[in-house]
Motif scaffolding. Structure first.
Motif, PDB file in Angstrom:
ATOM      1  N   GLU A  43     -20.993 -20.352   7.510  1.00  0.00           N
ATOM      2  CA  GLU A  43     -21.482 -20.503   8.879  1.00  0.00           C
ATOM      3  C   GLU A  43     -22.625 -19.524   9.122  1.00  0.00           C
ATOM      4  O   GLU A  43     -22.536 -18.362   8.748  1.00  0.00           O
ATOM      5  N   LYS A  44     -23.704 -20.028   9.734  1.00  0.00           N
ATOM      6  CA  LYS A  44     -24.845 -19.171  10.062  1.00  0.00           C
ATOM      7  C   LYS A  44     -25.514 -19.687  11.330  1.00  0.00           C
ATOM      8  O   LYS A  44     -25.698 -20.882  11.494  1.00  0.00           O
ATOM      9  N   THR A  45     -25.879 -18.765  12.216  1.00  0.00           N
ATOM     10  CA  THR A  45     -26.579 -19.099  13.446  1.00  0.00           C
ATOM     11  C   THR A  45     -28.052 -18.758  13.277  1.00  0.00           C
ATOM     12  O   THR A  45     -28.400 -17.744  12.683  1.00  0.00           O
ATOM     13  N   ALA A  46     -28.925 -19.618  13.814  1.00  0.00           N
ATOM     14  CA  ALA A  46     -30.366 -19.382  13.751  1.00  0.00           C
ATOM     15  C   ALA A  46     -30.987 -19.779  15.091  1.00  0.00           C
ATOM     16  O   ALA A  46     -30.493 -20.660  15.778  1.00  0.00           O
ATOM     17  N   LYS A  47     -32.094 -19.089  15.435  1.00  0.00           N
ATOM     18  CA  LYS A  47     -32.799 -19.358  16.693  1.00  0.00           C
ATOM     19  C   LYS A  47     -34.280 -19.584  16.411  1.00  0.00           C
ATOM     20  O   LYS A  47     -34.842 -18.992  15.497  1.00  0.00           O
ATOM     21  N   GLY A  48     -34.884 -20.419  17.246  1.00  0.00           N
ATOM     22  CA  GLY A  48     -36.310 -20.650  17.136  1.00  0.00           C
ATOM     23  C   GLY A  48     -36.766 -21.583  18.235  1.00  0.00           C
ATOM     24  O   GLY A  48     -36.049 -22.515  18.598  1.00  0.00           O
ATOM     25  N   GLY A  49     -37.925 -21.333  18.782  1.00  0.00           N
ATOM     26  CA  GLY A  49     -38.471 -22.187  19.826  1.00  0.00           C
ATOM     27  C   GLY A  49     -37.593 -22.265  21.062  1.00  0.00           C
ATOM     28  O   GLY A  49     -37.550 -23.288  21.724  1.00  0.00           O
ATOM     29  N   GLY A  50     -36.860 -21.194  21.340  1.00  0.00           N
ATOM     30  CA  GLY A  50     -35.983 -21.172  22.493  1.00  0.00           C
ATOM     31  C   GLY A  50     -34.694 -21.961  22.308  1.00  0.00           C
ATOM     32  O   GLY A  50     -33.966 -22.209  23.260  1.00  0.00           O
ATOM     33  N   THR A  51     -34.409 -22.364  21.076  1.00  0.00           N
ATOM     34  CA  THR A  51     -33.221 -23.165  20.776  1.00  0.00           C
ATOM     35  C   THR A  51     -32.369 -22.457  19.733  1.00  0.00           C
ATOM     36  O   THR A  51     -32.891 -21.854  18.802  1.00  0.00           O
ATOM     37  N   THR A  67     -25.270 -27.880  14.240  1.00  0.00           N
ATOM     38  CA  THR A  67     -24.866 -28.030  15.632  1.00  0.00           C
ATOM     39  C   THR A  67     -25.948 -27.432  16.521  1.00  0.00           C
ATOM     40  O   THR A  67     -26.290 -26.254  16.370  1.00  0.00           O
ATOM     41  N   ILE A  68     -26.490 -28.232  17.427  1.00  0.00           N
ATOM     42  CA  ILE A  68     -27.527 -27.776  18.352  1.00  0.00           C
ATOM     43  C   ILE A  68     -26.834 -27.296  19.622  1.00  0.00           C
ATOM     44  O   ILE A  68     -26.070 -28.031  20.235  1.00  0.00           O
ATOM     45  N   LYS A  69     -27.100 -26.049  20.007  1.00  0.00           N
ATOM     46  CA  LYS A  69     -26.456 -25.457  21.175  1.00  0.00           C
ATOM     47  C   LYS A  69     -27.088 -25.901  22.498  1.00  0.00           C
ATOM     48  O   LYS A  69     -26.443 -25.893  23.520  1.00  0.00           O
ATOM     49  N   ASP A  70     -28.356 -26.291  22.486  1.00  0.00           N
ATOM     50  CA  ASP A  70     -29.086 -26.657  23.704  1.00  0.00           C
ATOM     51  C   ASP A  70     -28.866 -28.129  24.040  1.00  0.00           C
ATOM     52  O   ASP A  70     -29.150 -29.007  23.218  1.00  0.00           O
ATOM     53  N   THR A  71     -28.386 -28.417  25.226  1.00  0.00           N
ATOM     54  CA  THR A  71     -28.056 -29.796  25.608  1.00  0.00           C
ATOM     55  C   THR A  71     -29.274 -30.711  25.732  1.00  0.00           C
ATOM     56  O   THR A  71     -29.132 -31.921  25.633  1.00  0.00           O
TER      57      THR A  71
END
Length: 126
Positions: free
Chosen positions: A24-32, A52-56
């Motif tokens: 499992e790894k979390t990544a961020k970019g472009g406000g997402t 899995t995309i966190k932003d609806t």
């Protein structure tokens, strides 16, 4: 009492090993923010990644994944790409082949039905 201790020890080790098996790894970019996960540890060869995309606002987007290892002395650049399959609720499934162990660069492209395409960059160690 010794039998009870052995059973307890076996249960603790079993639960520990089950938790260690997943990736499992979390990544961020472009406000997402996204989470990349797998049911098993990543290994050279074919792997199934769950994104899995966190932003609806991107729940119905088209998602693709590109993994690559830059060229090094005596070794060419290695690359694999996959279009992810939507599974619902912002989850996507992608099958990728990591041809060898090492650090792989991962680019996840999220293309919403309307709006700007987002690229999220991270890396994975195989």
């Amino acid at each position: 009492m010794k039998k009870l201790l052995k059973i307890f020890t076996a249960l603790v080790l079993g639960v520990t090993l089950l938790q260690a098996a997943a990736f499992e790894k979390t990544a961020k970019g472009g406000g997402t923010e996204i989470m990349i996960s797998s049911d098993k540890p990543l290994t050279p060869g074919n792997n199934k990644l769950l994104i899995t995309i966190k932003d609806t606002k991107y729940k119905d987007a088209k998602v693709s994944v590109k993994v690559f290892m830059p060229e090094m002395p005596g070794m060419p650049r290695m690359e694999a790409e996959a279009d992810a399959t939507a599974m619902g609720d912002g989850m996507y499934d992608a099958d990728l082949n990591f041809s060898m162990s090492g650090t792989w660069q991962v680019w996840v492209y999220i293309a919403p039905t309307d709006g700007k395409k987002v690229r999220i960059k991270t890396s994975l160690n195989i």
